[in-house]
Write a protein that holds these residues in place. Structure first.
Motif, short mmCIF file in Angstrom:
data_model
loop_
_atom_site.label_atom_id
_atom_site.label_comp_id
_atom_site.label_asym_id
_atom_site.label_seq_id
_atom_site.Cartn_x
_atom_site.Cartn_y
_atom_site.Cartn_z
N UNK A 1 -39.82 -27.61 4.37
CA UNK A 1 -39.97 -27.88 2.94
C UNK A 1 -40.42 -26.64 2.16
N UNK A 2 -41.23 -25.81 2.82
CA UNK A 2 -41.75 -24.63 2.10
C UNK A 2 -40.64 -23.65 1.73
N UNK A 3 -39.45 -23.82 2.33
CA UNK A 3 -38.33 -22.94 2.00
C UNK A 3 -37.32 -23.62 1.08
N UNK A 4 -37.72 -24.77 0.52
CA UNK A 4 -36.76 -25.53 -0.27
C UNK A 4 -37.11 -25.57 -1.75
N UNK A 5 -37.95 -24.66 -2.18
CA UNK A 5 -38.24 -24.51 -3.61
C UNK A 5 -38.71 -25.80 -4.26
N UNK A 6 -37.97 -26.22 -5.27
CA UNK A 6 -38.38 -27.37 -6.09
C UNK A 6 -38.05 -28.71 -5.44
N UNK A 7 -37.44 -28.69 -4.26
CA UNK A 7 -37.10 -29.97 -3.62
C UNK A 7 -38.33 -30.84 -3.44
N UNK A 8 -39.47 -30.21 -3.19
CA UNK A 8 -40.69 -30.99 -2.95
C UNK A 8 -41.03 -31.84 -4.17
N UNK A 9 -40.75 -31.33 -5.34
CA UNK A 9 -41.04 -32.09 -6.56
C UNK A 9 -40.09 -33.29 -6.65
N UNK A 10 -38.82 -33.05 -6.37
CA UNK A 10 -37.85 -34.16 -6.40
C UNK A 10 -38.22 -35.24 -5.39
N UNK A 11 -38.63 -34.81 -4.21
CA UNK A 11 -39.00 -35.77 -3.16
C UNK A 11 -40.25 -36.54 -3.57
N UNK B 1 -41.37 -37.13 -6.54
CA UNK B 1 -41.09 -38.06 -7.65
C UNK B 1 -40.37 -39.31 -7.14
N UNK B 2 -39.40 -39.10 -6.25
CA UNK B 2 -38.67 -40.25 -5.70
C UNK B 2 -39.61 -41.14 -4.89
N UNK B 3 -40.49 -40.50 -4.13
CA UNK B 3 -41.44 -41.28 -3.31
C UNK B 3 -42.42 -42.03 -4.19
N UNK B 4 -42.88 -41.36 -5.25
CA UNK B 4 -43.83 -42.01 -6.17
C UNK B 4 -43.21 -43.27 -6.76
N UNK B 5 -41.97 -43.15 -7.21
CA UNK B 5 -41.30 -44.31 -7.82
C UNK B 5 -41.15 -45.43 -6.80
N UNK B 6 -40.77 -45.06 -5.57
CA UNK B 6 -40.54 -46.09 -4.54
C UNK B 6 -41.84 -46.78 -4.14
N UNK B 7 -42.88 -45.99 -3.88
CA UNK B 7 -44.14 -46.58 -3.42
C UNK B 7 -44.81 -47.39 -4.54
N UNK B 8 -44.68 -46.91 -5.79
CA UNK B 8 -45.26 -47.66 -6.92
C UNK B 8 -44.60 -49.03 -7.02
N UNK B 9 -43.29 -49.03 -6.82
CA UNK B 9 -42.56 -50.30 -6.86
C UNK B 9 -43.06 -51.21 -5.74
N UNK B 10 -43.18 -50.66 -4.56
CA UNK B 10 -43.60 -51.46 -3.41
C UNK B 10 -45.02 -51.99 -3.57
N UNK B 11 -45.90 -51.18 -4.18
CA UNK B 11 -47.32 -51.55 -4.28
C UNK B 11 -47.63 -52.26 -5.61
N UNK B 12 -46.64 -52.38 -6.48
CA UNK B 12 -46.86 -53.06 -7.75
C UNK B 12 -47.73 -52.25 -8.71
N UNK B 13 -47.62 -50.95 -8.68
CA UNK B 13 -48.40 -50.09 -9.59
C UNK B 13 -47.45 -49.46 -10.61
N UNK B 14 -48.04 -48.96 -11.72
CA UNK B 14 -47.22 -48.31 -12.75
C UNK B 14 -47.66 -46.86 -12.90
N UNK B 15 -46.89 -45.97 -12.38
CA UNK B 15 -47.16 -44.53 -12.51
C UNK B 15 -46.15 -43.91 -13.48
#
Lengths: 126, 470
Positions: free
Chosen positions: B320-330, B332-346
């Motif tokens: 991941x350290x060689x993938x630049x901004x990919x970590x941000x995309x990942x 953000x996608x994870x935040x949206x998915x986990x928030x949905x699963x946990x019923x939170x609003x981020x």
């Protein structure tokens, strides 16, 4: 067949299997062709080795890997692989040590092929 | 294989060495195939135009042209042709190049009779499979799912291009990369873009299964073949028939089983433990390791011939350290998915966090990012993700130490004497040893793994299981 001419680690069953696949009618022609292809390799190696003609050595060893392996000549197959590596690396230091043994094995395989062709009533000499 | 072949165009064999030509033709005709032969590229192309063969056996070294150029010309004329490239031992790089150019499979000279017939049979079977519903190389550059296989960096774009180009061939894909970089997701992407997408995808972790059970897991067993074999068991290779078999942590496989795997790859047959006869299967192999496979070969842990058989299309998953901004995309996608699963609003990542994430080393790669975002979602109610709600210690992490702290479930052992372990179960003793080793190395999973001579992912998996079942 003199044992001195027998290739090292020769598996006669492999050559016999090829003859079985090709069938008795086509086998003499196949053995003729195999003799020609192996002899061409021997000539090409003789011409290419003294001057370390790397492209020629690479191409010939490439072909010899296939022919030796198909005919069941284990030691020659390994030597051809080693020569191919040397040719790719253009390793002039290792070339002189490889060629004499490879020439001997190649001559021995050609002798087996000719003996099989000339004495079809006999099984492939093992 | 005997069978009616008159309705099919002949197999076109392009081989310049006449004795080899005779051998291959004899093998193929003996198995009931019709064969047309030629000895150079010019005749090969002419015959190809005339015969329109479905399958071409093509020697890559031809007297009048490069075999790869001929292959490209054939594929331009008829893209769905199954071309089986032939090369000599020692020229495996050429085979890899051929697979990348679009070859369906490759054979290494000297060619074994059963291997040649298996390659042709696989090509025929592959043609009988339905075409994939989705295979859009152009659209594959930025995957949009939330599986973790996300990223628009140049490194990931190159990987998507490779997947798109090799997925439809039978080529074995060898995925390398650190733990947590998404090797299994890559394997799934290869499967999903292949003609076998509707077939099964069977994943097997060679490092997670005891070696004495692995043969049975891969090849199956017959009832009564050993103590405990109370019924017939279908192995992973058989279960993957018509699909893809993913062998993760392939370098952990015991030498004896490596021999059997090689045989399987050469013959496309499996022989369950205790079975009398082998069974034919049609399986595409994808394998992965987080080790350097060539180093494993050099150290004698991995068979060289198996390595060359498997290492056809290598895909290296970048850390991941060689993938630049990919970590941000990942993230953000994870935040949206986990928030949905946990019923939170981020609301998303604060700009300071977006700037911070690409600067961190991420030794646990994508898996670590997912853990961080899960931590954030579980421990906070919502709003913007700011640096102060990131897990403690993350921002200070500047070297390659593993991020996740170990649970303090077990006390650190005292001096390592066997006597001190008596009374523990084997699993308990193993856990003590692993935790003590990780602690000794400052929490670094990779360092502990090196000391214990296992892969880091083995330790991550065990630690995860302890967390799930403390």
């Amino acid at each position: 067949m003199q044992s001195a001419l027998r290739p090292n680690r020769f598996d006669p069953q492999r050559l016999q299997r090829l003859l079985d696949l090709i069938g008795p009618e086509q086998s003499p022609g196949f053995l003729d062709q195999l003799d020609r292809d192996l002899s061409d390799c021997a000539q090409a190696l003789s011409a290419a080795a003294p001057g370390a003609d790397w492209p020629a050595l690479r191409d010939t060893s490439h072909l010899l890997i296939s022919l030796a392996g198909s005919a069941g000549a284990g030691a020659l197959h390994d030597q051809a692989r080693a020569l191919n590596r040397v040719a790719h690396d253009q390793d002039g230091a290792r070339l002189p040590a490889l060629c004499p043994a490879l020439d001997r094995e190649l001559a021995a395989l050609i002798a087996v092929v000719r003996a099989t062709r000339d004495h079809p009533a006999l099984a492939v000499p093992g | 294989m005997k069978g009616p072949t008159s309705s099919r165009p002949p197999i076109l064999l392009v081989e310049d060495t006449l004795s080899l030509q005779m051998i291959y033709r004899a093998i193929l005709t003996g198995a009931g195939h019709r064969v047309a032969v030629c000895g150079n590229a010019r005749d090969g192309l002419e015959q190809f135009r005339t015969l329109r063969p479905q399958i071409v056996l093509l020697d890559l070294v031809l007297p009048d042209s490069d075999g790869l150029q001929l292959m490209s010309a054939m594929l331009d004329l008829q893209p769905d042709t199954s071309i089986i490239a032939i090369t000599a031992n020692g020229s495996v790089n050429r085979a890899v190049e051929a697979m990348r150019t679009g070859a369906h499979d490759f054979l290494v000279k000297p060619i074994e009779e059963d291997r040649l017939l298996a390659a042709v049979q696989n090509a025929l079977a592959e043609r009988a499979l339905p075409k994939p519903a989705v295979a859009d190389p152009g659209g594959a550059e930025v995957p949009s799912d939330s599986s973790g296989f996300i990223g628009s960096s140049p490194a990931m774009a190159a990987i998507h291009r490779t997947i798109a180009s090799v997925a439809r061939s039978m080529a074995t894909v060898f995925i390398t990369g650190e733990s947590g970089t998404g090797k299994e997701l890559c394997a799934l992407a290869v499967h999903a873009n292949s003609a076998r997408a509707s077939g099964p995808f069977i994943a097997l972790n060679c490092g997670a299964i005891p070696q004495d059970l692995l043969e049975s897991e891969v090849f199956g067993h017959m009832k009564g073949s050993f103590t405990g074999a109370i019924s017939d068991k279908q192995g992973a290779a058989m279960a993957a028939d018509g699909g893809t078999l993913f062998l993760d942590e392939i370098c952990e496989m015991a030498p004896a089983l490596q021999t059997k795997l090689l045989r399987f790859l050469q013959t496309s047959t499996v022989q369950p433990v205790g079975a009398v006869r082998p069974k034919k299967v049609n399986v595409r192999i994808v394998c992965a390791t987080n080790r350097d496979p060539l180093a494993a070969v050099r150290s004698g842990q991995f068979r060289e011939d198996l390595y060359y058989r498997l290492f056809v299309v290598p895909i290296h998953m970048p850390p991941l350290r060689e993938r630049g901004q990919d970590v941000v995309e990942i993230a953000e996608a994870a935040l949206a998915r986990f928030a949905r699963e946990e019923g939170r609003t981020f609301l998303g990542l604060d700009p300071s966090v977006r700037a911070l994430l690409p600067r961190l080393p991420w030794p646990g790669n994508v898996r670590q990012v997912l853990n961080v975002m899960r931590n954030v979602v579980v421990l906070n109610q919502g709003g913007w993700v700011t640096p102060d709600i990131l897990p403690p210690g993350l921002v200070d992490l500047t070297d390659s130490e593993a991020f996740a702290p170990l649970p303090a479930a077990a006390p650190a052992p005292g001096p390592a004497t066997a006597e001190a372990l008596v009374g523990l179960t084997l699993a308990e003793a193993e856990r003590l040893l692993i935790e003590a080793t990780v602690a000794r190395h400052g929490g670094s999973i990779p360092k502990a793994a090196r000391v214990l001579d296992v892969s880091p992912s083995t330790l991550y998996r065990k630690i995860d299981s302890w967390r799930a079942h403390p």
